[in-house]
Design a protein around this motif. Structure first.
Motif, mmCIF file in Angstrom:
data_model
loop_
_atom_site.group_PDB
_atom_site.id
_atom_site.type_symbol
_atom_site.label_atom_id
_atom_site.label_comp_id
_atom_site.label_asym_id
_atom_site.label_seq_id
_atom_site.Cartn_x
_atom_site.Cartn_y
_atom_site.Cartn_z
ATOM 1 N N UNK A 180 0.990 -1.568 -0.136
ATOM 2 C CA UNK A 180 -0.200 0.192 -0.186
ATOM 3 C C UNK A 180 1.064 0.937 0.122
ATOM 4 N N UNK A 181 1.099 2.267 -0.671
ATOM 5 C CA UNK A 181 1.989 3.222 -0.776
ATOM 6 C C UNK A 181 0.048 4.406 -0.183
ATOM 7 N N UNK A 182 1.269 5.253 0.666
ATOM 8 C CA UNK A 182 -0.165 5.924 1.490
ATOM 9 C C UNK A 182 0.696 7.422 1.617
ATOM 10 N N UNK A 183 -0.142 7.868 1.177
ATOM 11 C CA UNK A 183 -0.249 9.775 1.700
ATOM 12 C C UNK A 183 -0.271 9.891 3.318
ATOM 13 N N UNK A 184 0.358 9.994 4.023
ATOM 14 C CA UNK A 184 0.817 10.446 4.583
ATOM 15 C C UNK A 184 -0.338 11.518 5.325
ATOM 16 N N UNK A 185 -0.512 12.398 4.473
ATOM 17 C CA UNK A 185 -1.769 13.796 5.728
ATOM 18 C C UNK A 185 -2.421 14.160 3.385
ATOM 19 N N UNK A 186 -3.034 12.979 4.413
ATOM 20 C CA UNK A 186 -5.001 13.166 3.303
ATOM 21 C C UNK A 186 -5.958 13.715 3.602
ATOM 22 N N UNK A 187 -6.679 14.924 2.742
ATOM 23 C CA UNK A 187 -8.220 15.126 3.182
ATOM 24 C C UNK A 187 -8.480 15.334 4.807
ATOM 25 N N UNK A 188 -9.294 13.978 4.493
ATOM 26 C CA UNK A 188 -10.159 14.091 5.631
ATOM 27 C C UNK A 188 -9.270 13.029 6.370
ATOM 28 N N UNK A 189 -8.099 12.749 6.450
ATOM 29 C CA UNK A 189 -7.463 11.707 8.090
ATOM 30 C C UNK A 189 -5.783 11.301 7.531
ATOM 31 N N UNK A 190 -4.905 11.291 8.679
ATOM 32 C CA UNK A 190 -3.458 10.881 8.521
ATOM 33 C C UNK A 190 -3.513 9.274 7.858
ATOM 34 N N UNK A 191 -2.754 9.320 7.133
ATOM 35 C CA UNK A 191 -2.196 8.066 6.399
ATOM 36 C C UNK A 191 -1.849 6.739 7.921
ATOM 37 N N UNK A 192 -1.170 7.652 8.960
ATOM 38 C CA UNK A 192 -0.741 6.896 10.332
ATOM 39 C C UNK A 192 -2.058 6.645 10.610
ATOM 40 N N UNK A 193 -3.041 7.440 11.199
ATOM 41 C CA UNK A 193 -4.346 6.750 11.494
ATOM 42 C C UNK A 193 -5.262 5.758 10.534
ATOM 43 N N UNK A 194 -4.918 5.764 9.464
ATOM 44 C CA UNK A 194 -5.656 4.424 8.476
ATOM 45 C C UNK A 194 -5.175 2.961 8.728
ATOM 46 N N UNK A 195 -3.444 3.230 8.811
ATOM 47 C CA UNK A 195 -2.443 2.026 9.027
ATOM 48 C C UNK A 195 -2.632 1.331 10.765
ATOM 49 N N UNK A 196 -3.218 2.510 11.148
ATOM 50 C CA UNK A 196 -3.897 2.357 13.295
ATOM 51 C C UNK A 196 -5.381 1.405 12.745
ATOM 52 N N UNK A 197 -5.798 1.823 11.856
ATOM 53 C CA UNK A 197 -7.485 1.407 11.963
ATOM 54 C C UNK A 197 -7.731 0.084 10.995
ATOM 55 N N UNK A 198 -6.839 0.236 10.598
ATOM 56 C CA UNK A 198 -6.518 -0.936 9.335
ATOM 57 C C UNK A 198 -5.647 -2.137 10.157
ATOM 58 N N UNK A 199 -4.578 -1.946 11.033
ATOM 59 C CA UNK A 199 -4.318 -2.752 11.764
ATOM 60 C C UNK A 199 -5.352 -3.658 12.754
ATOM 61 N N UNK A 200 -6.728 -2.324 13.408
ATOM 62 C CA UNK A 200 -7.405 -3.409 14.796
ATOM 63 C C UNK A 200 -8.717 -3.931 14.220
ATOM 64 N N UNK A 201 -9.043 -3.591 12.721
ATOM 65 C CA UNK A 201 -10.217 -3.573 11.605
ATOM 66 C C UNK A 201 -9.577 -5.203 10.933
ATOM 67 N N UNK A 202 -8.781 -5.182 10.598
ATOM 68 C CA UNK A 202 -7.886 -6.135 9.362
ATOM 69 C C UNK A 202 -6.966 -7.160 9.891
ATOM 70 N N UNK A 203 -7.169 -8.089 10.998
ATOM 71 C CA UNK A 203 -5.613 -8.478 11.301
ATOM 72 C C UNK A 203 -5.010 -9.687 10.123
#
Length: 94
Positions: free
Chosen positions: A52-75
């Motif tokens: 996954x190539x992720x921008x770290x500063x998206x308009x709606x949330x931070x890329x790091x935030x997405x990674x953290x949520x994905x870790x919890x959501x999708x083991x």
């Protein structure tokens, strides 16, 4: 076998340019493009790309935030290959 890649980047021209460069490679294929964090969160777990190539500063949330949520959501989704892109010449690997 090619490496499957998902791009998460809110800047449309940059997202499309990345796709062109990646798809030009024989051993890589963009399997998904997302233009905001919520769209990526909703769909990435179903696609399960290799990278996954992720921008770290998206308009709606931070890329790091997405990674953290994905870790919890999708083991089952391996996040060891997540790359965080900065819009500079430097790249960081998580």
């Amino acid at each position: 076998m090619s490496i499957s890649i998902a791009i998460v980047e809110d800047e449309k021209n940059y997202n499309n340019a990345l796709k062109k460069v990646i798809n030009y490679q024989d051993d890589m294929k963009v399997v998904a493009q997302f233009f905001d964090g919520n769209e990526a969160l909703k769909n990435l777990s179903d696609i399960s790309p290799d990278v996954v190539m992720m921008d770290i500063q998206l308009q709606d949330m931070l890329g790091i935030e997405i990674i953290e949520k994905l870790k919890r959501k999708c083991r089952r989704l391996s996040l060891s290959c997540v790359r965080v892109l900065k819009k500079t010449t430097k790249f960081s690997i998580l």
